[in-house]
Design a protein around this motif. Sequence first.
Motif, PDB file in Angstrom:
ATOM      1  N   PRO A 113     -46.158   5.981   7.457  1.00  0.00           N
ATOM      2  CA  PRO A 113     -47.618   5.903   7.546  1.00  0.00           C
ATOM      3  C   PRO A 113     -48.156   4.836   6.600  1.00  0.00           C
ATOM      4  O   PRO A 113     -47.477   4.431   5.654  1.00  0.00           O
ATOM      5  CB  PRO A 113     -48.082   7.293   7.089  1.00  0.00           C
ATOM      6  N   ARG A 128     -50.377   6.410  14.881  1.00  0.00           N
ATOM      7  CA  ARG A 128     -50.311   7.865  14.699  1.00  0.00           C
ATOM      8  C   ARG A 128     -50.027   8.572  16.015  1.00  0.00           C
ATOM      9  O   ARG A 128     -49.292   9.546  16.068  1.00  0.00           O
ATOM     10  CB  ARG A 128     -51.634   8.379  14.139  1.00  0.00           C
ATOM     11  N   GLU A 134     -50.723   5.309   4.675  1.00  0.00           N
ATOM     12  CA  GLU A 134     -50.983   6.018   3.422  1.00  0.00           C
ATOM     13  C   GLU A 134     -50.159   7.284   3.407  1.00  0.00           C
ATOM     14  O   GLU A 134     -50.190   8.048   4.363  1.00  0.00           O
ATOM     15  CB  GLU A 134     -52.457   6.431   3.363  1.00  0.00           C
ATOM     16  N   PHE A 135     -49.448   7.514   2.343  1.00  0.00           N
ATOM     17  CA  PHE A 135     -48.696   8.760   2.252  1.00  0.00           C
ATOM     18  C   PHE A 135     -48.455   9.081   0.785  1.00  0.00           C
ATOM     19  O   PHE A 135     -48.586   8.227  -0.080  1.00  0.00           O
ATOM     20  CB  PHE A 135     -47.373   8.647   2.994  1.00  0.00           C
ATOM     21  N   GLY A 136     -48.119  10.333   0.548  1.00  0.00           N
ATOM     22  CA  GLY A 136     -47.859  10.737  -0.827  1.00  0.00           C
ATOM     23  C   GLY A 136     -46.443  11.272  -0.946  1.00  0.00           C
ATOM     24  O   GLY A 136     -45.829  11.667   0.037  1.00  0.00           O
ATOM     25  N   ILE A 139     -48.223  12.504  15.726  1.00  0.00           N
ATOM     26  CA  ILE A 139     -48.941  13.373  14.797  1.00  0.00           C
ATOM     27  C   ILE A 139     -50.412  13.452  15.174  1.00  0.00           C
ATOM     28  O   ILE A 139     -51.193  14.133  14.532  1.00  0.00           O
ATOM     29  CB  ILE A 139     -48.802  12.915  13.327  1.00  0.00           C
ATOM     30  N   GLN A 160     -37.120   6.735   3.799  1.00  0.00           N
ATOM     31  CA  GLN A 160     -37.318   7.986   4.519  1.00  0.00           C
ATOM     32  C   GLN A 160     -37.365   7.767   6.022  1.00  0.00           C
ATOM     33  O   GLN A 160     -36.761   8.503   6.797  1.00  0.00           O
ATOM     34  CB  GLN A 160     -38.602   8.636   3.988  1.00  0.00           C
ATOM     35  N   ALA A 191     -46.542   8.171  16.779  1.00  0.00           N
ATOM     36  CA  ALA A 191     -45.685   8.957  15.889  1.00  0.00           C
ATOM     37  C   ALA A 191     -45.814  10.450  16.168  1.00  0.00           C
ATOM     38  O   ALA A 191     -45.270  11.270  15.436  1.00  0.00           O
ATOM     39  CB  ALA A 191     -46.033   8.664  14.441  1.00  0.00           C
ATOM     40  N   TYR A 221     -41.005   6.984  11.071  1.00  0.00           N
ATOM     41  CA  TYR A 221     -42.410   6.619  10.920  1.00  0.00           C
ATOM     42  C   TYR A 221     -42.757   6.448   9.458  1.00  0.00           C
ATOM     43  O   TYR A 221     -42.449   7.291   8.620  1.00  0.00           O
ATOM     44  CB  TYR A 221     -43.284   7.718  11.550  1.00  0.00           C
ATOM     45  N   TYR A 242     -43.762  13.859  -3.321  1.00  0.00           N
ATOM     46  CA  TYR A 242     -43.815  15.010  -4.236  1.00  0.00           C
ATOM     47  C   TYR A 242     -43.510  14.533  -5.645  1.00  0.00           C
ATOM     48  O   TYR A 242     -42.418  14.047  -5.922  1.00  0.00           O
ATOM     49  CB  TYR A 242     -42.821  16.072  -3.801  1.00  0.00           C
TER      50      TYR A 242
END
Lengths: 292, 386
Positions: free
Chosen positions: A80, A45, A82-84, A50, A145, A48, A78, A86
């Motif tokens: 992650p 992180r 865990e990510f979500g 963030i 992505q 990256a 990057y 849409y």
Amino acid sequence: MRLTIEKISKTFKDKQAVTTFSAELTEGVYALLGPNGAGKTTLMRMLADIMKPSSGRILLDDKDISLMGDHYRDILGYLPQEFGLYKNFNAIRFLSYFASLKGLDKEKAKTRVEEVLKLVNLQKDRKRKLRTYSGGMKRRLGIAQALLNDPKILIVDEPTAGLDPQERVRFRNLLSEIAGDRIVLLSTHIVTDIEYIAKEVLLMRQGELIQRSTIEKLLESVEEKVWKCSVEQGALSQLQKSYKVGNIQRAESGIEIRIVSDVKPMPNALSVSPTLEDVYLYFFEKEAEENV
Amino acid sequence: MYKQECYKIFTRKSLYFAFLLFVLFMVILPGGSTPIIQTDEYQTLYEEWRGPLSRTEIDLANQKLEELQNRIDQEMEQTEDLEVVFPPQSIEEQAAFRVYSSVASIGRYIDSFQQRKEDLQEATRGSTTTAYESEEARLELNMLNELGQPFGFYNTTAWGNTVDFINVFAFIILTILIVLGLSPVFADEHSQKSISLIRSTKHGKRKIVTTKILASCTYIVSLFVTLHIINVALEVRKFGALMDGTVPLQNLFLFIQSPFSLTIWQYYAIALGIQFFASLVIGLLVLFLSIVTRNGMLTFFISGAVIGTPFLFRQLGIDQPFIQYVTQFSYAELMRVKGLFDQFVAFPLFDQPVLYPVLLISTFLLVAILTMYLIYHQYKNQQIMN
Ligand SMILES: Nc1ncnc2c1ncn2[C@@H]1O[C@H](COP(=O)(O)OP(=O)(O)OP(=O)(O)O)[C@@H](O)[C@H]1O
Ligand SMILES: [Mg+2]
């Protein structure tokens, strides 16, 4: 290109997640290996951009990335842990959105979106709403992505978690293909992921870098320390207490076990050639014992 | 990026649902002119009296009203039937009563308007007032003088409703829908766990904020325009047309005491402008809270409290001096607009009286700029912990 991690630490309220971690990375694939809670995600992180280190700096070609800002993230990809996504976007819309966030112009974005969809084998599902995606498909879209802007620095946090073997192989090949002129940092628990592609392995434990070396050297370091032997069921629990026991396999003649040990554990033990899994056991099993 | 940010906001079904619910409410709301106004009898008499009123006309109206009153009283006495409280009147009588009483009350407004000017004249001489107070009186007096004599007899019910919509329903509906619509703009990136993806991109720390603000403005504009168009359409449907928009604002009942020299039309345009500005300022507040709390629900309730509490104070009539300041300089008051224009209010600034609307709008311009700065600042320095 040289990414220098200079004595970075990260402290949460009372928890030191990363402790004066230093490393210098150049082009190639680096694998970050370590048990749960070792601080891999925290380290990534910070790389990256963030999360800010509590102390220390990260430099790209001697420039502090926190001062580079947009210019650093421009060449960064990057994924992650865990990510979500849409839920009511489809893959095209999702990737177009990130293409514009990454500053790709419209024309370029269009072709690039198709390219990365192909790379992760999602062309067929590109019009489907993301809420209908399976876990592995989501992660592949995440990978897509990360690759959109053709990043010079690619940081992927457990990218293969949830991927089926076929997709895992595809991803591995993809990485080795593109790694020639970029820095790739990859964390994983699945040692076979990195067996063929990692230029170096960084072993991390409790926030610290405990070992950094090529795979060959790591394997060498446990040479003559991996044993295979047959035991009775009753002796197993005793052995597990005193040795780092790997695979346990039931065979016709009792139980066959794999032990990583500096000394020969039993008279009938045979020395076998080590794998990365044995390396992992050798460096991290002690911790597992402590945790129990 | 802009397109997708809009997509995120505009694809939320709950917003359409809430909007439709409100519109439905507006449609079924009672209103329209009273039946008597639509009669030919009334219209004829109205045409006759419509316009500015002279002293003699007002006296005449008062006289006629008195006659009418006497006649009604007599009829009442004659009526044996106690069941009937009011004796039946002819349409003509009802219409006449309506017109004359309106004209008569306009006469009273004119009187108190004159009285107010005289009082102010007195105050400017400063025998019993402080220097500042007479300064304030002078300012108000100048405004009233500029106004001339604004009152006349006009049927402004339709305009009254249209204008009133701003400070009641538009205030409520816009506030709720803005808060509802914009609370998730930043917060949802956290709950959907897309924030780390966004923030690691080139434009993920600055341009994204600009884009989200623009998308939010787009939402506010569409909401605002749609709502007011619907309202005007509904009023026109009820009343046929919006008449007499070019007469002074003071001919609307709510603005009898207003010192501002504006026609109804001009006021409506200005009020819409201010309400739109207020919508944007509230939007910025919500966006800021959405960044800070990282939680849509929390943003919704905090914004609701920040905007609603002063309004509640006002409705409950709590009027300690401090609370009054809070109320006067609140988002709600700006959004409702009416309070800025319905009477003369000024505040001392460096010993000079400054008009309340000027001060309020300047204050919120500063608030808007500050909020904008905080939004960028806060978002840029945020860290992603989970
Ligand atoms: N936001 C946070 N607040 C407090 N502690 C945290 C936070 N994030 C991580 N930690 C702690 O920091 C340590 C390192 O966590 P991190 O997620 O970096 O480990 P990891 O190596 O990625 O583990 P895993 O293999 O399970 O993904 C852990 O002990 C964790 O509990
Ligand atoms: Mg992790």
